[in-house]
Design an enzyme around this catalytic site. Structure first.
Site, mmCIF file in Angstrom:
data_model
loop_
_atom_site.group_PDB
_atom_site.id
_atom_site.type_symbol
_atom_site.label_atom_id
_atom_site.label_comp_id
_atom_site.label_asym_id
_atom_site.label_seq_id
_atom_site.Cartn_x
_atom_site.Cartn_y
_atom_site.Cartn_z
ATOM 1 N N CYS A 30 9.487 0.379 -6.535
ATOM 2 C CA CYS A 30 9.293 -0.485 -7.932
ATOM 3 C C CYS A 30 10.128 0.313 -8.969
ATOM 4 O O CYS A 30 9.886 1.335 -9.372
ATOM 5 C CB CYS A 30 7.911 -0.429 -8.188
ATOM 6 N N GLY A 47 16.517 -12.930 -2.647
ATOM 7 C CA GLY A 47 16.942 -14.242 -3.159
ATOM 8 C C GLY A 47 17.045 -15.160 -2.134
ATOM 9 O O GLY A 47 17.802 -16.103 -2.050
#
Lengths: 275, 305
Positions: free
Chosen positions: B132, B246
């Site tokens: 992250c 994506g």
């Protein structure tokens, strides 16, 4: 009190999409009958099918319910062309389709004991307040003692004044340039009116500086106040947590506009709203 | 029409199909109740969890960019115990395996999280988030260093027998080196990619758009990068690879499978279309029908060079 409708996704047919004032449109779309239980202040999100630019869905407050023979057959949205998404939305025609999710979020609180209300709207922020007034009239709340303050930059930003007057509401208009109504900001006539009036509640929707000013005025006058807050949003369903707004700066706690709002009690959001 | 086999095994967890949800884009699952049938998903990976509840980063947290979005949510979450007690029961109504994404500020916190999860029967596996980009301590710091990454996985491995999936950061010079390192440390599968560190600037105020200054780029903009990294990693490790980045439609998902991914995670697409996972699953099925593919295994790693 009717129970809130649960959100769902559907393909909506466009009934109309017409320009009301330069750059300001009203669009009517079909929806499931569940929207009969939608609460004023709740919103929907739209996606133009097959269109990934702009990428994310966009949230819009429900402006009015569209009824036929007493049954809800659609919703109407009021929107201003402000960017890529609304530019594309403005080119949508009757008969086209949109991907619709709603109704979402927490709406305005309507109390049976309410007799006197001050509605405060800045520009396109008037959109959910018409649905609210519609619902109040429908529940036999007499709005004749209530009042509306509409503010905008120019006369083009003043919308729906005639709808309020049709409910026998007194409408005060202000514009920054004086092209319609009083020249000045919307909170000026509000404060003047409050000097000799005490409403049960103030309902407000508009740009953040206006909401902050209204919340401050409500606090000063010890009046209940509910505001509809707009933020950037990705999912609109409480999954991404992108639409956080500060609830308490000291404890670093956040509210999420899509699920905790978009309508908030101004005193709950004091860190965000009160100066 | 013959019955198609869409089952995949991702390091000890059998999925009925290869379509999972990516952490941070699917909340705790309940947010999508009524919008999709959670039973149809291959796997659910919930929002990243820490030992204690975390309120996340100050707003603004997100901004749309061309073909993508930046986020700096900062792992706002309810904490592992509240998840187990309050969120997991909802997910247990479904047959879909649940993976818990975990992140710690220290190696000890990762280990502690793993031991708390180990005894929870209803959790199928752990996705260790060492990637992250939006938290000050931990997170990506472990994911950009081969040894630090291996250290986290070794410590987590000691605390749990549950399958461990490791989510990698693309913000590295050599993704294969990190992948091999976590494989040696005991990872059962590897998921990639997490978001790409990015930023946006408001030129009028000359300030960063996000309060966190930088954020993670996701969405269609990162797909080609993700696809390249999945291909590079899948040919170098023996454990299953899960492709993320994506994925908007079935064609995207199939490309990842061909590149070598055994399964995919759908992320940002969930925001645009909550049904994205289901549409992708159905699209994979029709692709298999059209191309007379009976077993999804025929697609995985079938890239022709």
């Amino acid at each position: 009190m009717k129970s809130a409708a649960t959100k769902h996704q559907e393909i909506a047919d466009i009934i109309w999409n017409k320009e009301e004032k330069p750059g300001c449109f009203r669009i009517g779309l079909t929806c499931s009958k569940d929207y009969a239980n939608a609460i004023p202040g709740q919103f929907i999100t739209l996606h133009i099918p097959g269109n990934l630019s702009p990428l994310l869905r966009r949230p819009f407050s429900i402006h009015r319910l569209i009824k036929k023979s007493g049954r809800v057959i659609g919703i109407e949205l009021l929107y201003k062309v402000v960017g890529g998404f609304t530019e594309k939305l403005a080119r949508i025609n009757a008969g086209d389709q949109l991907d619709l999710i709603g109704p979402i979020g927490k709406g305005f609180t309507i109390s049976n004991t309410t007799r006197k209300v001050a509605f405060v709207a800045g520009g396109i922020g008037v959109a959910p307040l018409i649905f609210l007034a519609d619902a109040m009239v429908e529940t036999d709340i007499n709005l004749s003692d209530s009042i509306v303050f509409l503010g905008g930059r120019t006369s083009d930003d003043i919308l729906c004044a005639s709808v309020f007057t049709s409910f026998a509401l007194d409408v005060h208009t202000t514009t920054d340039d004086g092209s319609l109504g009083e020249k000045g900001i919307v909170t000026q006539p509000l404060e003047k009116w409050l000097a000799s009036n005490r409403p049960d509640i103030i309902y407000a929707c508009g740009p953040m500086p206006m909401l902050r000013a209204v919340a401050d005025i409500a606090k000063k006058n010890s009046l209940p106040c509910e505001v509809s807050i707009e933020t950037i949003m990705a999912c609109g369903i409480g999954a991404c947590l992108g639409c956080a707004v500060n609830k308490n700066k000291q404890t670093d706690t956040y509210q999420h506009v899509c699920i905790d709002g978009p309508v908030f009690d101004a005193s709950v959001m004091k860190n965000y709203l009160w100066s | 029409m013959t019955q198609k086999n869409l089952c995949v095994d991702i390091g000890g967890v059998e999925l009925k199909n290869p379509v999972m949800t990516a952490s941070g884009t699917f909340g705790y699952g309940q947010e999508f109740d009524g919008l999709i049938d959670l039973d149809r998903l291959g796997g659910i990976i919930v929002k990243g969890l820490s030992l204690l509840p975390s309120s996340g980063n100050p707003p603004p947290r997100i901004i749309e960019t061309p073909c993508g979005m930046l986020n700096a949510i900062g792992l706002e979450n309810v904490g592992i115990q509240a998840f187990i007690n309050e969120k997991l029961p909802f997910l247990n109504q479904f047959s879909t395996p649940v993976f818990v994404n975990i992140y710690g500020k220290t190696v000890e916190e990762y280990a502690d999280l793993a031991s708390q999860i180990d005894s929870v029967a209803d959790i199928a596996g752990i996705e260790v988030n060492i990637s992250c980009p939006n938290v000050k301590a931990g997170g990506v710091a472990f994911g950009v260093d081969r040894r630090a990454a291996a250290d986290v996985i070794t410590r987590v491995r000691r605390k749990t027998t549950k399958p461990i999936m490791v989510k990698l950061s693309p913000n590295v010079t050599d993704i294969v080196a990190i992948a091999k390192s976590v494989e040696s440390a005991g990872a059962d599968s590897i998921s990639l990619i997490n978001t790409i560190t990015a930023m946006a600037i408001d030129i009028e105020t000359r300030k960063p758009v996000l309060a966190n200054i930088t954020g993670g780029l996701s969405g269609p903009a990162i797909k080609p990068v993700a696809l390249r990294m999945v291909w590079q990693v899948a040919r170098e490790v023996k454990i299953p690879v899960i492709g993320i980045g994506g994925i908007m439609n079935a064609e995207d998902a199939i490309a990842f499978l061909i590149a070598g991914a055994s399964a995919v995670q759908v992320g940002t697409a969930n925001f645009i279309n909550p049904r994205a996972t289901i549409d992708i699953l159905e699209g994979i099925e029709s692709f298999m029908n059209k191309n007379k593919i009976d077993d999804i295994a025929e697609l995985i790693g079938s890239l022709k060079i």
